[in-house]
Design an enzyme around this catalytic site. Structure first.
Site: not given
Ligand code: LLP
Length: 423
Positions: A282, A324, A351
């Site tokens: 992602g 984070y 705020c």
């Molecule tokens: N596949 C599954 C099952 C996942 O849970 C996730 C991310 C991805 C793929 C994609 O992961 P990526 O390649 O984007 O790291 N909000 C957090 C990240 C949460 C990710 C949740 N799952 C942040 O801003 O760092």
């Protein structure tokens, strides 16, 4: 401190007329004049290129994790470039399908899918349903028993691997809400059950060890566990999930999608793994494709303590620093090549004191109220995790390509803020 590092900017960023930041031939200061701030600007060709890299690396097993950034234009782009789409909720599935992504290209996730999410997945015939726990095995079996077709299934397993990332985004360890634990035998019990029941067309196992993972070896360690676990069952596919990290600040480096895939493939070869590898990046697809543009509204100098630079967005368009403690860089798009000697803290307009966008930023010394200020690498989990806190209106999103800027998400209006309210 010198100019913002080039590798944190979108692929088609360049030094334009008057020292301005230009992305894909569009002057960012002109974009602000046209679309206002805060504004997410995505380099469309950068997005497409990352999708192509994923498809080159994983073929038909390349899945875009849409939680990182999703709107109709993004879903369509990833689909056009040959990626499947990972959706974590019925809402993400709806957006993807509204963009024309066929259900069979969806990979459906979730540790607590609702009845309607499961019914929809089964009725539409999604590409893969990733089953997360025993309750879901029960539910799917019942729903299929009511006359629905057996879904193509992955079983998500928790391999017991430390991803060396932030606790909130580590998911592969035994103490996790996600998946069937390998170490205590749950995963083996789940596979046995899925193989024995006609309600499941079991294609493989899935694991996702966490997000923002920099060490390719962590993925190799997980693959070793998961492949070792899955080998006796001879399943045709194996998904390593997503999680490839990206550089956010000067000095960080991360593997490319190609390097990540090469590490995985080497590991798969050495393990004698037959199964086809799937992966769900992602962040690595979208993060560095975008910058966020803000307008500076106030500068507060506390002599001997700190300079606060307040912009017209904040934790509602990028909650990652608050949640984070994530670091970001900042710079002025009007003088992209300028030195940045002035130490500042970039804050939003919410705020609360925690509303920080860049804890330790550097900007040119002539920073002034009214300047456009940018934060790079905001393409992932900014817009998608944004909120209306303090009744802020969510920013607009533009895709730029070959000198054209295309509005893909319009800025929210005041009316949007009361759209669902009843009185
Ligand atoms: N596949 C599954 C099952 C996942 O849970 C996730 C991310 C991805 C793929 C994609 O992961 P990526 O390649 O984007 O790291 N909000 C957090 C990240 C949460 C990710 C949740 N799952 C942040 O801003 O760092």
């Amino acid at each position: 401190m010198s100019a913002v590092p080039r590798d944190l900017l979108p692929d088609h960023a360049s030094l334009g007329e008057g020292g301005h930041l230009t992305i894909a031939g569009c002057d960012t200061i002109d974009l602000v004049r046209e679309f206002g701030t805060p504004l997410f600007v995505y380099d469309e060709e950068h997005l497409r290129e990352r999708c192509r890299q994923a498809v080159a690396a994983f073929g038909d097993g390349a899945v875009y994790a849409s939680k990182a950034f999703l709107c109709l234009a993004m879903a369509r782009l990833a689909h056009e470039e040959g990626m499947r789409i990972d959706v974590a909720t019925g809402g993400e599935a709806f957006v993807a399908m509204s963009a024309g992504v066929p259900p069979e290209r969806l990979v459906v996730h979730g540790n607590n899918k609702s009845e309607w999410e499961l019914e929809q997945a089964l009725d539409l015939g999604v590409g893969r349903l990733v089953i997360d726990g025993f309750d879901e095995l029960d539910r799917v079996e019942r729903l299929v028993g009511e006359g629905r077709p057996a879904p193509a299934v992955f079983l998500r397993v928790a391999p017991g691997v430390d991803a060396h990332t932030h606790e909130y985004v580590a998911t592969g360890q035994d103490d996790s809400k996600f998946g069937f634990t390998v170490a205590n035998g749950d995963a083996a019990r789940a596979v046995d059950r899925a193989l024995q029941s006609p309600a499941f067309d079991l294609r493989g196992v899935h694991s996702h060890i966490g997000s923002q993972v920099f060490r390719a070896e962590s993925f190799a360690e997980a693959l070793e566990v998961v492949a070792g676990f899955a080998a006796p069952f001879g399943l045709p596919e194996l998904s390593v999930g997503g999680g490839l990290g990206v550089a956010y600040v000067e000095g960080e480096t991360a593997p490319t999608i190609g390097e990540w895939a090469a590490t995985l493939r080497r590991s798969a070869d050495s393990l004698g793994l037959d199964a086809r590898l799937w992966a769900e990046p992602g962040r690595a697809i979208v993060a560095s494709a975008a910058v966020t543009l803000y307008t500076v509204g106030a500068i507060k100098v506390i002599p001997g303590t700190r300079t606060y630079v307040a912009v017209d967005g904040g934790m509602s368009d990028n909650p990652r620093p608050v949640i984070y403690g994530s670091g970001y860089e900042t710079f002025l798009p009007r003088s992209i090549a300028a030195d940045r000697p002035l130490a500042v803290r970039v804050v939003g307009k919410h705020c609360e004191s925690g509303d920080v966008l860049v804890r330790d930023g550097r900007v040119p010394a002539d920073l002034a109220v009214g300047d456009v200020l940018a934060t790079p690498v905001t393409g992932a989990y900014g817009h998608s995790m944004g909120s209306n806190y303090n009744k802020m209106m969510r920013p607009a999103v533009v895709f730029v390509r070959n000198g054209d800027a295309r509005l893909v998400v319009r800025r929210e209006s005041l009316d949007d803020l009361v759209r669902n309210d009843l009185i």
